[in-house]
Design a protein around this motif. Structure first.
Motif, PDB file in Angstrom:
ATOM      1  N   LEU A  84       0.829  -1.206   0.000  1.00 39.49           N
ATOM      2  CA  LEU A  84       0.000   0.000   0.000  1.00 39.49           C
ATOM      3  C   LEU A  84       0.867   1.261   0.000  1.00 39.49           C
ATOM      4  CD1 LEU A  84      -2.754  -1.004   2.597  1.00 39.49           C
ATOM      5  CD2 LEU A  84      -2.964  -0.976   0.101  1.00 39.49           C
ATOM      6  N   LEU A  85       1.918   1.230   0.800  1.00 39.83           N
ATOM      7  CA  LEU A  85       2.797   2.387   0.911  1.00 39.83           C
ATOM      8  C   LEU A  85       3.502   2.666  -0.416  1.00 39.83           C
ATOM      9  CD1 LEU A  85       3.637   4.377   3.126  1.00 39.83           C
ATOM     10  CD2 LEU A  85       5.538   2.851   3.689  1.00 39.83           C
ATOM     11  N   ASP A  86       3.906   1.606  -1.107  1.00 38.43           N
ATOM     12  CA  ASP A  86       4.552   1.782  -2.407  1.00 38.43           C
ATOM     13  C   ASP A  86       3.596   2.443  -3.406  1.00 38.43           C
ATOM     14  OD1 ASP A  86       6.800   1.050  -4.376  1.00 38.43           O
ATOM     15  OD2 ASP A  86       5.041   0.125  -5.294  1.00 38.43           O
ATOM     16  N   GLN A  87       2.338   2.014  -3.417  1.00 38.82           N
ATOM     17  CA  GLN A  87       1.354   2.605  -4.324  1.00 38.82           C
ATOM     18  C   GLN A  87       1.080   4.060  -3.970  1.00 38.82           C
ATOM     19  OE1 GLN A  87      -2.147   0.123  -4.420  1.00 38.82           O
ATOM     20  NE2 GLN A  87      -1.035  -1.673  -5.172  1.00 38.82           N
ATOM     21  N   LEU A  88       0.988   4.346  -2.680  1.00 35.53           N
ATOM     22  CA  LEU A  88       0.745   5.721  -2.246  1.00 35.53           C
ATOM     23  C   LEU A  88       1.896   6.633  -2.665  1.00 35.53           C
ATOM     24  CD1 LEU A  88      -0.818   7.887  -0.706  1.00 35.53           C
ATOM     25  CD2 LEU A  88       0.158   6.976   1.427  1.00 35.53           C
ATOM     26  N   LEU A  89       3.133   6.184  -2.460  1.00 40.59           N
ATOM     27  CA  LEU A  89       4.287   6.997  -2.836  1.00 40.59           C
ATOM     28  C   LEU A  89       4.396   7.142  -4.345  1.00 40.59           C
ATOM     29  CD1 LEU A  89       6.878   5.580  -0.283  1.00 40.59           C
ATOM     30  CD2 LEU A  89       5.991   7.929  -0.325  1.00 40.59           C
ATOM     31  N   SER A  90       3.986   6.108  -5.091  1.00 35.18           N
ATOM     32  CA  SER A  90       3.994   6.184  -6.546  1.00 35.18           C
ATOM     33  C   SER A  90       3.038   7.282  -7.025  1.00 35.18           C
ATOM     34  CB  SER A  90       3.595   4.833  -7.143  1.00 35.18           C
ATOM     35  OG  SER A  90       3.483   4.911  -8.546  1.00 35.18           O
ATOM     36  N   GLY A  91       1.803   7.268  -6.497  1.00 34.40           N
ATOM     37  CA  GLY A  91       0.845   8.305  -6.872  1.00 34.40           C
ATOM     38  C   GLY A  91       1.301   9.683  -6.439  1.00 34.40           C
TER      39      GLY A  91
ATOM     40  N   PRO B 188      -5.822   8.566   6.413  1.00 31.54           N
ATOM     41  CA  PRO B 188      -6.463   7.305   6.004  1.00 31.54           C
ATOM     42  C   PRO B 188      -7.804   7.483   5.306  1.00 31.54           C
ATOM     43  CG  PRO B 188      -5.485   7.069   8.168  1.00 31.54           C
ATOM     44  CD  PRO B 188      -5.345   8.508   7.811  1.00 31.54           C
ATOM     45  N   ALA B 189      -8.618   8.432   5.742  1.00 29.53           N
ATOM     46  CA  ALA B 189      -9.945   8.611   5.139  1.00 29.53           C
ATOM     47  C   ALA B 189      -9.880   9.121   3.710  1.00 29.53           C
ATOM     48  CB  ALA B 189     -10.778   9.567   5.997  1.00 29.53           C
ATOM     49  N   ASN B 190      -8.770   9.705   3.306  1.00 24.91           N
ATOM     50  CA  ASN B 190      -8.617  10.228   1.948  1.00 24.91           C
ATOM     51  C   ASN B 190      -7.865   9.276   1.033  1.00 24.91           C
ATOM     52  OD1 ASN B 190     -10.001  12.545   2.506  1.00 24.91           O
ATOM     53  ND2 ASN B 190      -8.177  13.808   2.843  1.00 24.91           N
ATOM     54  N   ILE B 191      -7.583   8.081   1.509  1.00 28.74           N
ATOM     55  CA  ILE B 191      -6.890   7.079   0.697  1.00 28.74           C
ATOM     56  C   ILE B 191      -7.853   5.918   0.505  1.00 28.74           C
ATOM     57  CG2 ILE B 191      -4.883   5.570   0.526  1.00 28.74           C
ATOM     58  CD1 ILE B 191      -3.471   7.545   2.477  1.00 28.74           C
ATOM     59  N   LEU B 192      -8.350   5.766  -0.714  1.00 23.44           N
ATOM     60  CA  LEU B 192      -9.411   4.808  -1.011  1.00 23.44           C
ATOM     61  C   LEU B 192      -8.849   3.544  -1.656  1.00 23.44           C
ATOM     62  CD1 LEU B 192     -12.063   7.278  -2.484  1.00 23.44           C
ATOM     63  CD2 LEU B 192     -11.637   6.662  -0.096  1.00 23.44           C
ATOM     64  N   LEU B 193      -9.679   2.502  -1.654  1.00 24.21           N
ATOM     65  CA  LEU B 193      -9.273   1.203  -2.181  1.00 24.21           C
ATOM     66  C   LEU B 193     -10.328   0.673  -3.139  1.00 24.21           C
ATOM     67  CD1 LEU B 193      -8.163  -0.354   1.217  1.00 24.21           C
ATOM     68  CD2 LEU B 193      -6.609   0.221  -0.643  1.00 24.21           C
ATOM     69  N   GLU B 194      -9.866   0.068  -4.225  1.00 23.54           N
ATOM     70  CA  GLU B 194     -10.778  -0.686  -5.077  1.00 23.54           C
ATOM     71  C   GLU B 194     -11.200  -1.951  -4.316  1.00 23.54           C
ATOM     72  OE1 GLU B 194     -11.694   0.510  -7.903  1.00 23.54           O
ATOM     73  OE2 GLU B 194     -10.087   1.824  -8.637  1.00 23.54           O
ATOM     74  N   ALA B 195     -12.395  -2.443  -4.589  1.00 22.78           N
ATOM     75  CA  ALA B 195     -12.873  -3.670  -3.951  1.00 22.78           C
ATOM     76  C   ALA B 195     -12.272  -4.871  -4.693  1.00 22.78           C
ATOM     77  CB  ALA B 195     -14.391  -3.718  -3.962  1.00 22.78           C
ATOM     78  N   THR B 196     -11.071  -5.260  -4.298  1.00 22.93           N
ATOM     79  CA  THR B 196     -10.328  -6.310  -5.009  1.00 22.93           C
ATOM     80  C   THR B 196     -10.428  -7.673  -4.333  1.00 22.93           C
ATOM     81  OG1 THR B 196      -8.355  -5.572  -3.806  1.00 22.93           O
ATOM     82  CG2 THR B 196      -8.665  -4.713  -6.042  1.00 22.93           C
ATOM     83  N   GLY B 197     -11.169  -7.775  -3.236  1.00 18.28           N
ATOM     84  CA  GLY B 197     -11.243  -9.048  -2.534  1.00 18.28           C
ATOM     85  C   GLY B 197      -9.889  -9.421  -1.952  1.00 18.28           C
ATOM     86  N   THR B 198      -9.476 -10.672  -2.160  1.00 14.99           N
ATOM     87  CA  THR B 198      -8.166 -11.115  -1.646  1.00 14.99           C
ATOM     88  C   THR B 198      -7.070 -10.960  -2.696  1.00 14.99           C
ATOM     89  OG1 THR B 198      -8.722 -13.387  -2.285  1.00 14.99           O
ATOM     90  CG2 THR B 198      -9.166 -12.748  -0.002  1.00 14.99           C
ATOM     91  N   ASN B 199      -7.393 -10.375  -3.838  1.00 13.34           N
ATOM     92  CA  ASN B 199      -6.368 -10.126  -4.849  1.00 13.34           C
ATOM     93  C   ASN B 199      -5.494  -8.940  -4.435  1.00 13.34           C
ATOM     94  OD1 ASN B 199      -7.335 -12.190  -6.550  1.00 13.34           O
ATOM     95  ND2 ASN B 199      -8.904 -10.823  -7.384  1.00 13.34           N
ATOM     96  N   ARG B 200      -4.542  -8.625  -5.266  1.00 16.13           N
ATOM     97  CA  ARG B 200      -3.624  -7.519  -4.987  1.00 16.13           C
ATOM     98  C   ARG B 200      -4.421  -6.236  -4.750  1.00 16.13           C
ATOM     99  NH1 ARG B 200       1.779  -6.214  -6.386  1.00 16.13           N
ATOM    100  NH2 ARG B 200       2.110  -4.000  -6.837  1.00 16.13           N
ATOM    101  N   PRO B 201      -4.165  -5.529  -3.650  1.00 13.41           N
ATOM    102  CA  PRO B 201      -4.927  -4.300  -3.386  1.00 13.41           C
ATOM    103  C   PRO B 201      -4.584  -3.204  -4.386  1.00 13.41           C
ATOM    104  CG  PRO B 201      -3.122  -4.486  -1.822  1.00 13.41           C
ATOM    105  CD  PRO B 201      -3.155  -5.776  -2.608  1.00 13.41           C
ATOM    106  N   HIS B 202      -5.519  -2.267  -4.549  1.00 14.99           N
ATOM    107  CA  HIS B 202      -5.300  -1.142  -5.463  1.00 14.99           C
ATOM    108  C   HIS B 202      -5.764   0.128  -4.766  1.00 14.99           C
ATOM    109  CE1 HIS B 202      -4.613   0.434  -9.592  1.00 14.99           C
ATOM    110  NE2 HIS B 202      -5.332   1.429  -9.097  1.00 14.99           N
ATOM    111  N   LEU B 203      -4.810   0.977  -4.460  1.00 14.10           N
ATOM    112  CA  LEU B 203      -5.027   2.192  -3.664  1.00 14.10           C
ATOM    113  C   LEU B 203      -5.201   3.397  -4.575  1.00 14.10           C
ATOM    114  CD1 LEU B 203      -2.796   3.221  -0.647  1.00 14.10           C
ATOM    115  CD2 LEU B 203      -2.827   4.670  -2.686  1.00 14.10           C
ATOM    116  N   ARG B 204      -6.037   4.368  -4.142  1.00 16.59           N
ATOM    117  CA  ARG B 204      -6.236   5.621  -4.886  1.00 16.59           C
ATOM    118  C   ARG B 204      -6.190   6.790  -3.901  1.00 16.59           C
ATOM    119  NH1 ARG B 204      -9.250   4.479  -9.647  1.00 16.59           N
ATOM    120  NH2 ARG B 204      -8.672   6.573 -10.352  1.00 16.59           N
ATOM    121  N   LEU B 205      -5.279   7.720  -4.118  1.00 14.46           N
ATOM    122  CA  LEU B 205      -5.190   8.935  -3.302  1.00 14.46           C
ATOM    123  C   LEU B 205      -6.238   9.922  -3.797  1.00 14.46           C
ATOM    124  CD1 LEU B 205      -3.808  10.764  -1.196  1.00 14.46           C
ATOM    125  CD2 LEU B 205      -2.161  11.404  -2.972  1.00 14.46           C
ATOM    126  N   SER B 206      -7.100  10.401  -2.880  1.00 12.72           N
ATOM    127  CA  SER B 206      -8.225  11.242  -3.280  1.00 12.72           C
ATOM    128  C   SER B 206      -8.266  12.541  -2.484  1.00 12.72           C
ATOM    129  CB  SER B 206      -9.543  10.472  -3.090  1.00 12.72           C
ATOM    130  OG  SER B 206      -9.853  10.359  -1.705  1.00 12.72           O
TER     131      SER B 206
END
Length: 352
Positions: free
Chosen positions: A107-114, A130-148
């Motif tokens: 998660l941290l790597d994705q956040l720093l990338s964005g 934390p409330a401004n960092i959203l996640l796609e509903a990926t289940g148990t697959n690789r998480p996908h973070l979005r800075l909003s």
């Protein structure tokens, strides 16, 4: 049927609140897809200026959630974004408590990338939490973070919207220099990233003031419980009270994180997988995966007469029946919708 905003966006159900307005799940009749729409009243100049700044941000990156379009209608304005249904990092901690270090690093790597792309555009976010960092509903697959939520972001060198001695942001995620009234700069965002990482590893909001005081008095402390030493060395570089001693760029922090991950132990066979659930919930009655089940009715008063139901950018017409001898075609003229969402009555067809 929900309210149709500016002839295009059908507001379906509220899914949250942003800094200055409500966030709705909406159906975009033009692009025929579900979006998230932030709606706010045109209540004051400051609110409108924040809205203009946020909707003007055009950053395309897989881990950034920036506005895609906007519209105004009467006393309200809205802008839309991709609909992200997995909730925020706060939801994830509510479901699981402290998260495994390797998952946090991902998660941290994705956040720093964005964030590196945001900073490359000259933009300081100023409200990373934390409330401004959203996640796609990926289940148990690789998480996908979005800075909003770029509502209080600003480009370096832009004039502030507030007095110099007024601190903007969320208490508990301020960098020390923010609290002293310094000009917004990239290292302040990186300090907040370090606090978010601690939150994910410990499952609770860190005491940022105590952390600042301890660093200032004793230098870099040892790793807190539950934080592997290699990862702590990266977080300590983000959390230095002196911005000159902190990582200067998100790219630099990300490189250090990549090296630290190689020294972390692998996940054990008994470690529970982290699942990112859908936090929005099912669509209400009248809506399906492909949009409204039945097309919404256009208000009669908006057109000056009864017309057919309006769908995605065009009016539906009643079924055409063959005309008998001596019959003429009667009924309301067809309706078209412009790109701005306004309606136009087409002239009636010539009669033979």
């Amino acid at each position: 049927m929900g309210e149709v905003f500016a002839g295009r966006y059908e507001l379906i159900d509220p899914i949250g609140r942003g800094g200055v307005g409500a966030v709705w799940r909406a159906w975009d009749h033009r692009r025929r897809r579900y979006v998230a729409a932030k709606v706010l009243q045109q209540s004051d100049a400051h609110t409108l200026l924040r809205f203009v700044r946020e909707q003007a941000l055009r950053i395309e990156h897989p881990h950034v959630l920036a506005p895609a379009s906007w519209a105004a209608d009467d006393d309200k304005v809205l802008f839309t974004m991709d609909l992200v249904s997995g909730g925020s990092l706060a939801h994830l901690i509510g479901d699981y408590g402290p998260l495994p270090p390797r998952f946090v690093c991902l998660l941290l790597d994705q956040l720093l990338s964005g964030l590196s792309t945001v900073h490359a555009e000259g933009v300081v976010h100023r409200d990373i939490k934390p409330a401004n960092i959203l996640l796609e509903a990926t289940g148990t697959n690789r998480p996908h973070l979005r800075l909003s939520d770029f509502g209080i972001s600003m480009r370096k060198g832009e004039p502030r919207l507030t007095e110099t001695n007024y601190v903007v942001g969320t208490p508990g995620y301020f960098a020390p220099e923010q609290m002293m009234g310094a000009e917004p700069d990239f290292p302040a965002d990186l300090f907040a990233v370090g606090l978010v990482a601690l939150y994910l590893l410990q499952g609770r909001k860190p005491d940022s003031q105590a952390l600042i005081e301890y660093f200032a008095a004793h230098g870099t402390p040892g790793a807190p419980q539950g934080v592997p030493e290699p990862l702590w060395q990266v977080l300590a570089g983000l959390l230095q009270p002196d911005p000159q001693a902190r990582f200067r760029t998100a790219t630099g922090a990300r490189k250090a994180l990549t090296a630290a991950v190689e020294m972390l132990p692998d996940a054990g066979p008994d470690d529970e997988p982290v699942e990112v659930f859908d936090q929005i919930g099912p669509l209400p009655d009248g809506f399906g995966p492909d949009g409204p089940v039945s097309a919404p009715q256009t208000p009669v008063e908006a057109l000056g007469g009864a017309v057919g139901a309006v769908g995605a950018g065009q009016a539906s017409q009643p079924p055409q029946q063959p005309l008998g001898a001596g019959q003429q075609a009667y009924g309301p003229p067809p309706v078209s919708m412009s790109e701005t969402g306004s309606f136009h009555l087409a002239p009636p067809p010539r009669q033979p």
